[in-house]
Design a protein around this motif. Structure first.
Motif, PDB file in Angstrom:
ATOM      1  N   GLN A  17      37.393   7.009  16.703  1.00 49.07           N
ATOM      2  CA  GLN A  17      38.320   5.872  16.811  1.00 49.07           C
ATOM      3  C   GLN A  17      39.695   6.236  16.244  1.00 49.07           C
ATOM      4  N   TRP A  26      40.194  -3.196  16.665  1.00 48.75           N
ATOM      5  CA  TRP A  26      38.944  -2.519  17.024  1.00 48.75           C
ATOM      6  C   TRP A  26      38.598  -1.430  16.012  1.00 48.75           C
ATOM      7  N   CYS A  29      35.274  -1.109  13.660  1.00 46.07           N
ATOM      8  CA  CYS A  29      34.427   0.090  13.609  1.00 46.07           C
ATOM      9  C   CYS A  29      34.216   0.557  12.172  1.00 46.07           C
ATOM     10  N   THR A  64      32.267  -5.554  23.636  1.00 48.02           N
ATOM     11  CA  THR A  64      33.373  -4.611  23.851  1.00 48.02           C
ATOM     12  C   THR A  64      32.843  -3.210  24.112  1.00 48.02           C
ATOM     13  N   ARG A  65      31.836  -2.821  23.343  1.00 48.46           N
ATOM     14  CA  ARG A  65      31.259  -1.490  23.533  1.00 48.46           C
ATOM     15  C   ARG A  65      30.607  -1.377  24.912  1.00 48.46           C
ATOM     16  N   SER A  97      33.336  -1.036  27.471  1.00 45.51           N
ATOM     17  CA  SER A  97      33.911   0.305  27.373  1.00 45.51           C
ATOM     18  C   SER A  97      33.054   1.325  28.118  1.00 45.51           C
ATOM     19  N   SER A 137      35.446   2.872  31.183  1.00 49.32           N
ATOM     20  CA  SER A 137      35.742   3.854  30.135  1.00 49.32           C
ATOM     21  C   SER A 137      37.212   4.266  30.006  1.00 49.32           C
ATOM     22  N   ASN A 192      41.071   1.420  26.819  1.00 52.49           N
ATOM     23  CA  ASN A 192      40.687   1.461  25.407  1.00 52.49           C
ATOM     24  C   ASN A 192      40.104   0.128  24.946  1.00 52.49           C
ATOM     25  N   GLU A 193      39.294   0.202  23.902  1.00 57.66           N
ATOM     26  CA  GLU A 193      38.530  -0.962  23.437  1.00 57.66           C
ATOM     27  C   GLU A 193      39.420  -2.101  22.963  1.00 57.66           C
ATOM     28  N   GLU A 194      40.560  -1.779  22.396  1.00 63.90           N
ATOM     29  CA  GLU A 194      41.459  -2.829  21.906  1.00 63.90           C
ATOM     30  C   GLU A 194      41.868  -3.764  23.043  1.00 63.90           C
ATOM     31  N   LEU A 233      40.091  -4.107  25.887  1.00 63.62           N
ATOM     32  CA  LEU A 233      38.878  -4.725  26.425  1.00 63.62           C
ATOM     33  C   LEU A 233      38.405  -5.912  25.596  1.00 63.62           C
TER      34      LEU A 233
END
Length: 589
Positions: free
Chosen positions: A301, A402, A406, A484-485, A488, A492, A495-497, A499
């Motif tokens: 991350q 995010w 994590c 979110t994961r 992702s 893919s 980026n997760e932020e 999503l």
């Protein structure tokens, strides 16, 4: 290093001012999006988009709208379809028949247009379309009456009237519609039509809604479309705003407009660039410390944060220097001699360093880069024990929400009192993903103390958090972190932020909630069994009992993402939404 120029790895799409769109996609959902985004152009008689796409569903939406409304403003589009041999015979025949119906209806109208004060929505919409088709400049009161109506269709027509007749006095009213999901696309199209003439009103609206990131990014996108010279200083100043997203958007807009800073602006920019090199040095120190302690998940991350800051830095360097950097002075050695320091730092990060394709488990290169950067920005390697608290307490515009989530997720329990206080404070954060992760970590650490802390929350927050901490395994699908994961893993490249926006609108449904499935809007559904077998579904509004039963297999759960959420995401981030549109197209095949 001498005066050898350093070539910057800038994306060619930036330099060519390329924008991503779904014009080349042929699926049902991209066709719907195309019609929405080009509605104003079609109504205004601009049919060039018909030559740029072969999406049959887009043409279908044009015919459906013409069939439902008999809108005379669509005659140019229908005429184009009728006469263009690229289109199928069936499509051309349908367009021809609709043209005849609309023209006959128009010819039968002997009386003047009704006023927009008529109560019936259908009649008012027909009247508005008639005004739109004419040449008479509409009265402001007529447009305002439509714009304040509850009907989205009437409000869209009001926006089209403002755009077609270029009612400059109402640009601010159009800007207000950028914040309304049902009107944002049309508002954006109309403001684009005004081009540079809307410049002052755009900056005025931005300052009025400076805390609204969606509106702020839309304004910067609009400015980058027309690049009015009077707005460039305003965009340049956004590079120093607090919001990381706005700063990145401003840099992208400046590059698209080919902005060349004046001498004084260039001096300011060099100071900012130097400070960001320092920011990157600190982030890299986090990465090296995590790698040294085999914290692979959190290191990944931080790697993403490093690459994101590096991308922003590249944009700033390009604005200040162009495609390459050459040292302008090599004799002076004062601390603020940016003409000497920046080329040296760029040499470390962009020639001695990795290109961004390096495997993140290879820490040796990172150590070497960090050691060189520390000569300019002295900093110790962070202690491993202090890293979670350092990440959690960091500014939201330096490390993302995010990444903070994590950092919390990696902790099994809290042993340090200072960290306990930092995590407890997150229960009062406006970010729900941090509330959820903090609550679960506090409960794992000391359930009794957590029970005392949670009493200080509002009743709504307590009711939402309570089920998530009782049985962690059973409730995990409801968590924003897990949603979110999951997204992702599907999308893919995004980026997760980003999503998180979709995760907050995604539902988690268990196999005993078939009634809830029936009430869902048009959505993507993923069914997941206990064995983690994932099945992808795309559903329309028409669902049979058999289809619902098929979705909800025994012992399965569902993730449900409404297509309206994707439509909102597209306006928020049009480039990344192309990934989702392509996914939907594959799903339809």
């Amino acid at each position: 290093m001498g005066n050898k120029p350093i070539l910057l790895p800038i994306e060619t799409s930036y330099l060519n001012n390329e924008s991503k769109d779904c014009l080349n996609l042929s699926g049902k959902y991209p066709g719907k999006l195309l019609f929405r985004s080009h509605f104003f152009g079609l109504i205004s008689g601009k049919v060039a988009v018909l030559d740029k796409t072969g999406n049959k569903y887009f043409y279908g939406h044009i015919l459906d709208y013409a069939r439902d409304t008999h809108d005379i403003n669509l005659l140019p589009a229908l005429r184009k379809i009728t006469t263009d041999i690229r289109f199928s015979e069936s499509l051309r025949q349908q367009a021809s028949e609709l043209m005849e119906i609309i023209e006959e209806k128009s010819a039968r109208e002997k009386h003047g247009r009704m006023t927009t004060a008529i109560i019936d929505d259908s009649s008012r919409a027909e009247n508005a379309r008639g005004i739109l088709a004419g040449v008479r400049y509409p009265q402001t009161t007529e447009i305002l009456r439509l714009l304040r109506d509850k009907s989205p269709e009437l409000r869209r027509l009001a926006l089209c009237l403002i755009g077609k007749f270029r009612v400059k006095d109402m640009i601010q009213e159009v800007c207000e519609c950028l914040t309304l999901p049902e009107l944002s696309e049309e508002a954006f199209s109309v403001l684009s039509e005004f081009g540079g003439q809307a410049g002052k009103e755009l900056t005025r609206f931005y300052l009025k809604y400076s805390g609204n990131l969606v509106a702020g990014r839309a304004i910067l996108r609009l400015i980058s479309c027309s690049c009015p010279e009077e707005n460039m200083s305003f965009v340049f100043e956004r590079l120093w705003t607090n919001s990381r997203i706005i700063r990145e958007s401003a840099a992208k807009a400046l590059i698209k407009c080919g902005f060349k800073p004046a001498e004084e602006e260039r001096k300011q920019l060099k100071k900012l660039i130097y400070n960001i090199f320092g920011q990157i040095t600190w982030i890299l120190s986090l990465k090296v410390s995590l790698d040294s302690n085999n914290e692979a998940f959190l290191a990944e991350q931080i790697e993403k944060e490093f690459m994101r800051w590096k991308k922003f830095l590249l944009d700033l360097l390009f604005i200040a220097y162009g495609k390459s950097i050459t040292s302008e002075s090599s004799k002076r050695s004062s601390p603020d001699n940016y003409d000497k320091l920046i080329p040296e730092l760029a040499g470390i990060l962009f020639t001695d360093s990795r290109t961004g394709k390096k495997n993140i488990s290879d820490t040796e290169t990172d150590r070497k880069i960090l050691k060189k950067l520390q000569q300019y920005y002295p900093c110790d390697l962070p202690r491993h024990e202090a890293l979670p608290e350092e990440i959690i307490n960091c500014d939201y515009n330096v490390l993302s929400v995010w990444t903070k989530a994590c950092a919390i997720r990696t902790k099994k329990a809290i042993a340090d009192e200072h960290l306990l206080e930092s995590v407890a404070a997150l229960l009062f954060s406006p970010e729900w993903i941090l509330k959820e992760e903090a609550a679960r970590l506090l409960n794992r650490t000391d359930s009794k103390k957590f029970a005392d802390i949670i009493e200080r929350l509002s009743e709504n927050d307590r009711l939402r958090i309570a089920p998530l901490v009782k049985e962690e395994q059973e409730s995990s699908g409801e968590l924003l972190f897990e949603k979110t994961r999951f997204l992702s893993s599907v999308f893919s490249p995004i980026n997760e932020e980003k999503l998180l926006f979709l995760a907050e609108r995604m539902k988690f449904i268990t196999c005993d909630s078939q009634e809830e499935i029936k009430l869902l809007p048009e959505s993507i559904i993923w069914t997941i069994t206990k064995e983690n077998q994932i099945t992808l579904r795309y559903i329309s509004d028409k669902r049979t009992e058999d289809v619902i039963a098929d979705f909800m297999q025994a012992e399965s759960v569902c993730y449900v993402l409404p297509l309206t959420a994707i439509e909102l995401f597209r306006f928020y981030d049009p480039d990344d939404s192309l990934v989702i549109c392509e996914y939907l197209e594959r799903l339809e095949e």
